[in-house]
Design a protein around this motif. Structure first.
Motif, PDB file in Angstrom:
ATOM      1  N   GLY A   4       0.789  -1.222   0.000  1.00  0.00           N
ATOM      2  CA  GLY A   4       0.000   0.000   0.000  1.00  0.00           C
ATOM      3  C   GLY A   4       0.824   1.276   0.000  1.00  0.00           C
ATOM      4  O   GLY A   4       2.045   1.267   0.104  1.00  0.00           O
ATOM      5  N   ASN A   5       0.095   2.399  -0.124  1.00  0.00           N
ATOM      6  CA  ASN A   5       0.718   3.716  -0.214  1.00  0.00           C
ATOM      7  C   ASN A   5       1.519   4.086   1.012  1.00  0.00           C
ATOM      8  O   ASN A   5       2.667   4.507   0.918  1.00  0.00           O
ATOM      9  N   THR A  19       0.802   3.020  -7.144  1.00  0.00           N
ATOM     10  CA  THR A  19       0.565   2.717  -8.560  1.00  0.00           C
ATOM     11  C   THR A  19       1.764   3.137  -9.400  1.00  0.00           C
ATOM     12  O   THR A  19       2.170   2.420 -10.317  1.00  0.00           O
ATOM     13  N   THR A  36       3.815  -2.934  -3.606  1.00  0.00           N
ATOM     14  CA  THR A  36       2.631  -3.487  -4.252  1.00  0.00           C
ATOM     15  C   THR A  36       1.390  -2.923  -3.567  1.00  0.00           C
ATOM     16  O   THR A  36       1.487  -2.219  -2.562  1.00  0.00           O
ATOM     17  N   PHE A  37       0.251  -3.248  -4.117  1.00  0.00           N
ATOM     18  CA  PHE A  37      -1.012  -2.753  -3.577  1.00  0.00           C
ATOM     19  C   PHE A  37      -1.326  -3.412  -2.240  1.00  0.00           C
ATOM     20  O   PHE A  37      -0.878  -4.524  -1.964  1.00  0.00           O
ATOM     21  N   HIS A  38      -2.119  -2.755  -1.447  1.00  0.00           N
ATOM     22  CA  HIS A  38      -2.583  -3.323  -0.183  1.00  0.00           C
ATOM     23  C   HIS A  38      -3.570  -4.456  -0.500  1.00  0.00           C
ATOM     24  O   HIS A  38      -4.374  -4.334  -1.425  1.00  0.00           O
ATOM     25  N   ALA A  40      -6.302  -5.368   0.852  1.00  0.00           N
ATOM     26  CA  ALA A  40      -7.709  -4.955   0.896  1.00  0.00           C
ATOM     27  C   ALA A  40      -8.122  -4.315  -0.431  1.00  0.00           C
ATOM     28  O   ALA A  40      -9.247  -4.516  -0.900  1.00  0.00           O
ATOM     29  N   TYR A  41      -7.213  -3.580  -1.045  1.00  0.00           N
ATOM     30  CA  TYR A  41      -7.504  -2.991  -2.356  1.00  0.00           C
ATOM     31  C   TYR A  41      -7.669  -4.097  -3.397  1.00  0.00           C
ATOM     32  O   TYR A  41      -8.556  -4.034  -4.252  1.00  0.00           O
ATOM     33  N   GLY A  42      -6.822  -5.116  -3.329  1.00  0.00           N
ATOM     34  CA  GLY A  42      -6.933  -6.233  -4.262  1.00  0.00           C
ATOM     35  C   GLY A  42      -8.275  -6.931  -4.158  1.00  0.00           C
ATOM     36  O   GLY A  42      -8.861  -7.329  -5.156  1.00  0.00           O
ATOM     37  N   ARG A  44     -11.107  -5.568  -3.316  1.00  0.00           N
ATOM     38  CA  ARG A  44     -12.141  -4.691  -3.879  1.00  0.00           C
ATOM     39  C   ARG A  44     -11.991  -4.496  -5.378  1.00  0.00           C
ATOM     40  O   ARG A  44     -12.981  -4.364  -6.092  1.00  0.00           O
ATOM     41  N   ALA A  45     -10.762  -4.445  -5.855  1.00  0.00           N
ATOM     42  CA  ALA A  45     -10.507  -4.044  -7.240  1.00  0.00           C
ATOM     43  C   ALA A  45     -10.692  -5.172  -8.253  1.00  0.00           C
ATOM     44  O   ALA A  45     -11.002  -4.900  -9.407  1.00  0.00           O
ATOM     45  N   ILE A  49      -5.960  -6.355 -10.670  1.00  0.00           N
ATOM     46  CA  ILE A  49      -5.070  -5.888  -9.601  1.00  0.00           C
ATOM     47  C   ILE A  49      -4.439  -7.078  -8.877  1.00  0.00           C
ATOM     48  O   ILE A  49      -3.247  -7.052  -8.552  1.00  0.00           O
TER      49      ILE A  49
END
Length: 70
Positions: A4-5, A19, A36-38, A40-42, A44-45, A49
């Motif tokens: 995550g960010n 990103t 990489t992405f969090h 939780a985002y994966g 939802r996305a 992703i």
């Protein structure tokens, strides 16, 4: 590996989002960081992703294998 960010921006001391950062490894102290992405985002996305996250995991594995050969 950062997820995550917040983690990516904090460790790498940058303002760019995950990103923009993901897709390569960055030097960090005596090792490297693969953003990489969090997860939780994966969730939802969706599949695209999640596939990118899987590619980042493979990238981190390859860096580790090169750094610490068997």
């Amino acid at each position: 590996m950062t997820l995550g960010n917040f983690a990516s921006q904090t460790l790498l001391e940058v303002t760019a989002g995950v990103t923009a950062l993901r897709g390569k490894a960055y030097p960090y102290k005596d090792t490297f960081v693969v953003p990489t992405f969090h997860p939780a985002y994966g969730l939802r996305a969706g599949a695209v992703i999640v596939a990118e996250m899987r590619a980042d995991l493979v990238r981190a594995k390859r860096y580790l294998e090169n750094r610490y050969p068997r």
